[in-house]
Scaffold this motif. Sequence first.
Motif, mmCIF file in Angstrom:
data_model
loop_
_atom_site.group_PDB
_atom_site.id
_atom_site.type_symbol
_atom_site.label_atom_id
_atom_site.label_comp_id
_atom_site.label_asym_id
_atom_site.label_seq_id
_atom_site.Cartn_x
_atom_site.Cartn_y
_atom_site.Cartn_z
ATOM 1 N N ALA A 199 7.150 6.142 7.405
ATOM 2 C CA ALA A 199 8.006 7.172 6.827
ATOM 3 C C ALA A 199 7.260 8.028 5.805
ATOM 4 C CB ALA A 199 9.230 6.534 6.169
ATOM 5 N N ASP A 200 6.096 7.577 5.374
ATOM 6 C CA ASP A 200 5.313 8.321 4.391
ATOM 7 C C ASP A 200 4.317 9.223 5.113
ATOM 8 O OD1 ASP A 200 3.412 9.065 2.308
ATOM 9 O OD2 ASP A 200 4.320 7.475 1.104
ATOM 10 N N GLU A 201 4.359 10.514 4.832
ATOM 11 C CA GLU A 201 3.501 11.483 5.510
ATOM 12 C C GLU A 201 2.024 11.302 5.136
ATOM 13 O OE1 GLU A 201 4.965 15.334 4.612
ATOM 14 O OE2 GLU A 201 6.772 15.146 5.849
ATOM 15 N N GLY A 224 -0.793 -9.186 5.673
ATOM 16 C CA GLY A 224 -1.819 -8.211 5.344
ATOM 17 C C GLY A 224 -1.469 -6.851 5.922
ATOM 18 N N VAL A 225 -1.677 -5.809 5.144
ATOM 19 C CA VAL A 225 -1.344 -4.441 5.554
ATOM 20 C C VAL A 225 -2.596 -3.580 5.432
ATOM 21 C CG1 VAL A 225 0.163 -2.462 5.158
ATOM 22 C CG2 VAL A 225 0.985 -4.783 4.664
ATOM 23 N N ARG A 226 -2.854 -2.785 6.479
ATOM 24 C CA ARG A 226 -3.974 -1.840 6.450
ATOM 25 C C ARG A 226 -3.462 -0.455 6.835
ATOM 26 N NH1 ARG A 226 -8.633 -5.413 9.651
ATOM 27 N NH2 ARG A 226 -8.744 -7.112 8.098
ATOM 28 N N LEU A 227 -3.656 0.481 5.908
ATOM 29 C CA LEU A 227 -3.213 1.850 6.125
ATOM 30 C C LEU A 227 -4.377 2.794 5.867
ATOM 31 C CD1 LEU A 227 0.089 1.661 4.032
ATOM 32 C CD2 LEU A 227 -0.163 1.171 6.467
ATOM 33 N N TRP A 228 -4.431 3.890 6.621
ATOM 34 C CA TRP A 228 -5.454 4.907 6.411
ATOM 35 C C TRP A 228 -4.804 6.151 5.812
ATOM 36 C CZ3 TRP A 228 -10.684 4.400 6.989
ATOM 37 C CH2 TRP A 228 -11.124 3.234 7.640
#
Length: 268
Positions: A199-201, A224-228
């Motif tokens: 939901a986050d641009e 564990g979370v991986r975001l770019w």
Amino acid sequence: MEGAMDQVSAYAPLLINAAKAVVVLIIGWIVAGMLSGLVRRRIVSHPQIDDTIGGFAASIVRWLVLLITLIAVLQLFGIEATSLVAVLGAGTLAIGLALQGTLSDVAAGVMLIIFRPYRIGQFVDVGGTSGTVKDLNIFVTELATPDNVQIIMPNGQAWGSVVTNYSAHDTRRLDLTFGIDYGDDVDKAIQIILDVANADERVHKDPEAWVRVTNLGDSSVDLGVRLWCAAENYWELKFHMLKAVKEAFDAGGISIPYPHSVEIQKAG
């Protein structure tokens, strides 16, 4: 009376030359500042030239003008430029030994400009010191810490240290860990995290958000979370995700446990 006048007459040329030397030094100092500022502005205004080169070139121009000024002052006292060069040539070894630290800083500054492990405006860690690069001249690198404290580091130390450049690439990976209770629905918690991230641009769709069970802790199941994201959005996205996921867990009935301790009493 005549003796006093003779002494004044004898020292008059020296006093005149001293006054001229002061004027030359002042003019040289002003010209050095003006030319270095002009060089910096011209280079910085050029879109295809890095700002770091502008600061370095301006520093070189400044010191060259000051060197020329020094030679002009010495000539006022009868020391010819050729004689000065000869003296400097004869004393090269002694000067080199005395200023070996300074000369190594100059050499390191040249290497930093050529290979450019960091540039002005980038956030780096140099030998354990973190900050935004504010300036790079022929002697030192200037950093500003996140709380705006000035750090002056000799170029020799900077060149000989491990450099971690957090701004070198346009994108960065954000790694987070959320712990949930062993009694909670793991798949539901994973979906909640994915929904918040997507939901986050600022979160890139490629590579897509990644959430997995990474550890079974003493009191929690760790996800564990991986975001770019874009490098400039890293910290704001991290702070937002921590808050947003906590609120989404609360709304979805997912609990974040805290360490428990068990007290065992031996019956006597």
